[in-house]
Design a protein around this motif. Sequence first.
Motif, mmCIF file in Angstrom:
data_model
loop_
_atom_site.group_PDB
_atom_site.id
_atom_site.type_symbol
_atom_site.label_atom_id
_atom_site.label_comp_id
_atom_site.label_asym_id
_atom_site.label_seq_id
_atom_site.Cartn_x
_atom_site.Cartn_y
_atom_site.Cartn_z
ATOM 1 N N PHE A 166 0.870 -1.253 -0.157
ATOM 2 C CA PHE A 166 -0.015 0.038 0.013
ATOM 3 C C PHE A 166 0.879 1.127 -0.244
ATOM 4 O O PHE A 166 1.548 1.301 0.741
ATOM 5 N N TYR A 205 -0.630 -10.712 15.478
ATOM 6 C CA TYR A 205 -1.366 -9.372 15.950
ATOM 7 C C TYR A 205 -2.005 -8.479 14.969
ATOM 8 O O TYR A 205 -1.615 -8.493 13.854
ATOM 9 N N SER A 206 -2.420 -7.498 15.668
ATOM 10 C CA SER A 206 -2.968 -6.550 14.788
ATOM 11 C C SER A 206 -2.101 -5.757 13.868
ATOM 12 O O SER A 206 -0.854 -5.591 14.334
ATOM 13 N N GLY A 207 -2.285 -5.601 12.712
ATOM 14 C CA GLY A 207 -1.449 -4.956 11.759
ATOM 15 C C GLY A 207 -0.576 -6.095 10.955
ATOM 16 O O GLY A 207 0.422 -5.461 10.289
ATOM 17 N N ALA A 208 -0.622 -7.224 11.225
ATOM 18 C CA ALA A 208 0.153 -8.334 10.654
ATOM 19 C C ALA A 208 -0.197 -8.574 9.194
ATOM 20 O O ALA A 208 1.029 -9.183 8.415
ATOM 21 N N GLY A 209 -1.254 -8.025 8.777
ATOM 22 C CA GLY A 209 -1.386 -8.384 7.220
ATOM 23 C C GLY A 209 -2.569 -9.459 7.080
ATOM 24 O O GLY A 209 -2.789 -9.829 5.930
ATOM 25 N N LYS A 210 -3.192 -9.933 8.221
ATOM 26 C CA LYS A 210 -4.283 -10.911 7.960
ATOM 27 C C LYS A 210 -5.305 -10.622 7.155
ATOM 28 O O LYS A 210 -5.963 -11.244 6.412
ATOM 29 N N SER A 211 -5.712 -9.438 7.568
ATOM 30 C CA SER A 211 -6.922 -9.186 6.775
ATOM 31 C C SER A 211 -6.841 -8.905 5.380
ATOM 32 O O SER A 211 -7.579 -9.354 4.350
ATOM 33 N N THR A 212 -5.573 -8.466 4.922
ATOM 34 C CA THR A 212 -5.286 -7.834 3.641
ATOM 35 C C THR A 212 -5.236 -9.137 3.272
ATOM 36 O O THR A 212 -5.581 -9.529 1.953
ATOM 37 N N LEU A 252 4.110 0.651 2.085
ATOM 38 C CA LEU A 252 3.987 -0.258 3.070
ATOM 39 C C LEU A 252 3.706 -1.736 2.788
ATOM 40 O O LEU A 252 2.677 -1.915 1.957
ATOM 41 N N ALA A 285 2.158 -4.636 3.313
ATOM 42 C CA ALA A 285 1.063 -5.307 4.296
ATOM 43 C C ALA A 285 1.267 -6.745 4.105
ATOM 44 O O ALA A 285 0.954 -7.568 5.270
ATOM 45 N N GLU A 302 -9.002 -7.460 -2.340
ATOM 46 C CA GLU A 302 -8.049 -7.131 -2.571
ATOM 47 C C GLU A 302 -7.269 -7.480 -3.753
ATOM 48 O O GLU A 302 -7.334 -8.993 -3.657
HETATM 49 N N1 LIG Z 1 -6.424 -0.034 2.215
HETATM 50 C C1 LIG Z 1 -5.357 0.095 2.992
HETATM 51 N N2 LIG Z 1 -4.582 1.322 2.621
HETATM 52 C C2 LIG Z 1 -3.441 1.593 3.375
HETATM 53 N N3 LIG Z 1 -2.873 0.685 4.335
HETATM 54 C C3 LIG Z 1 -3.539 -0.285 4.540
HETATM 55 C C4 LIG Z 1 -4.918 -0.808 3.794
HETATM 56 N N4 LIG Z 1 -5.227 -2.021 4.576
HETATM 57 C C5 LIG Z 1 -4.417 -2.176 5.471
HETATM 58 N N5 LIG Z 1 -3.052 -1.386 5.361
HETATM 59 C C6 LIG Z 1 -2.089 -1.666 6.410
HETATM 60 O O1 LIG Z 1 -1.621 -2.788 6.207
HETATM 61 C C7 LIG Z 1 -1.178 -3.434 7.449
HETATM 62 C C8 LIG Z 1 -1.726 -4.694 7.566
HETATM 63 O O2 LIG Z 1 -3.150 -4.290 7.696
HETATM 64 P P1 LIG Z 1 -4.219 -5.547 8.057
HETATM 65 O O3 LIG Z 1 -4.126 -6.438 6.908
HETATM 66 O O4 LIG Z 1 -5.512 -5.056 8.325
HETATM 67 O O5 LIG Z 1 -3.712 -6.243 9.315
HETATM 68 P P2 LIG Z 1 -4.486 -7.246 10.445
HETATM 69 O O6 LIG Z 1 -5.655 -7.708 9.655
HETATM 70 O O7 LIG Z 1 -3.553 -8.424 10.674
HETATM 71 O O8 LIG Z 1 -4.600 -6.446 11.822
HETATM 72 C C9 LIG Z 1 -1.530 -2.253 8.176
HETATM 73 O O9 LIG Z 1 -0.255 -1.759 8.658
HETATM 74 C C10 LIG Z 1 -2.549 -1.347 7.512
HETATM 75 O O10 LIG Z 1 -2.498 -0.207 8.376
#
Ligand SMILES: Nc1ncnc2c1ncn2[C@@H]1O[C@H](COP(=O)(O)OP(=O)(O)O)[C@@H](O)[C@H]1O
Length: 341
Positions: A11, A39-46, A18, A20, A55
Amino acid sequence: MISIKDVRKVFPSKQGQLKAVDDVNLDVKEGEIFGVIGYSGAGKSTLIRMLNGLELPTEGSVTVAGRVISKIKGSELRKARQEISMIFQHFNLLWSRTVSENIAFPLEIAGVGGSERQKRVKELIHLVGLEGRENAYPSQLSGGQKQRVGIARALANNPKVLLCDEATSALDPQTTDAILDLLVDINKRLGLTIVLITHEMHVIRKICHRVAVMESGRIVELGQVLEVFKNPQQQITKRFVQQVTEPEETKETAEHLLERYQSGKVVQLSFIGDSVEQPLITNLIRQNNVTVNILQGKISQTQSGSYGTLFIHLDGSEQEVIKAVDYIRSQQVGVEVISNG
Ligand SMILES: Nc1ncnc2c1ncn2[C@@H]1O[C@H](COP(=O)(O)OP(=O)(O)O)[C@@H](O)[C@H]1O
Ligand SMILES: [Mg+2]
C-alpha cells in the motif's frame, strides 16, 4: 482448494511503501479448517481479502477452487465470490432487514426464485439454530445470533470456501465457543473449506487443523495445530501458545508442589496427540503397587487430539515408583521427574 503463490501486497503510505503482505506462499486443502494468527497490523485481513478478490495482490497469484482470483474481474469475479463467502467481526448485516430477509439477500442477487428462496432460507435458519427468530431485526439479536445470521447468509449459495475475518472477536468466550462449534459442524457436514484469521490462540486450538503465524506481512511459522502447540519455534508463536496454557504449568509452581511431600516423586506428564490421560492413570495404578495423587494439570482438546500437562505424585517403595515411571515412559507420554522425595 486454495493456492497463494509469491504474493505481495503493497500500500502506498506517507512513509513510503507499506508491505502489508510480503512474499506469502500457502496452500489450503479441501475440507480443511485453516487458521492464520497474528497481532493487529500483521497483514491478516489483507491476506484473506485477496482470497475473494476484495484486494488484488501487487505481485503473485491467488487461486481458489480452480479460479485465478487475482486475474478475473467483473461478472466472472462476482460468480467466483458466490463460491467464496465471508463472515466478519462486526457481522455486516443489513439493519433494516429481518433475519430471514438478510439470509435471503444473496439468494435474490443470485436470481433464486421466490418459493425456492423461502425453502432455502428455512433450511439455513435450521442449520444455524435460529428457529423462532426469523422475523427479528438485527438490533434485537445478541452478538452470537447476529453472527449466526452472518453464517447463514454466507452459506446461502452453497460456497466451497468460507472466509472468517475475526468472526468471534466481538463475542464473549461462551458465545465464541458456540459459534466455533457451529463452524466445526458446518465443516464436517458440508465439507466446507474454512480459512479463519484471529489474534486468539484459543480459536486456533479449538477448531483449526493447521495454523500459520503471521508477523509483519510474512508467514513465520506453519504446521499442524498440535505440532505447533507441542513445539513452537518462533518467539511470537511461543507467546501465542502461552495464551492458552495455564500459568500453573510453569516450573516454579512445580517446584512449589515438591514442598508438600517427604517421600515418593512428583512427576510431570506431557500429553500429546492420542495419549489420553484417563486410561493411563488407571493402568498405572492397576499395574504398579503405587499410590497416585493428581496434583494439577490442564489437558486441552484440539481437532487432532489432546495435549497438555499433568502433575502427579507417586508414592510407594522406591522400586515400585521407578517401575511406575518406566511404565509411563513406555506409554508415549513425556515424563519429567521433578523431585526425588
Ligand atoms: N487499504 C489500505 N490502505 C493502506 N494501508 C492499509 C490498507 N489496508 C491495510 N493497510 C495496512 O496494512 C497493514 C496490515 O493491515 P491488516 O491486513 O488490516 O492487518 P491485520 O488484519 O493483521 O490487523 C497495516 O499496517 C494496515 O495499516
Ligand atoms: Mg484484521
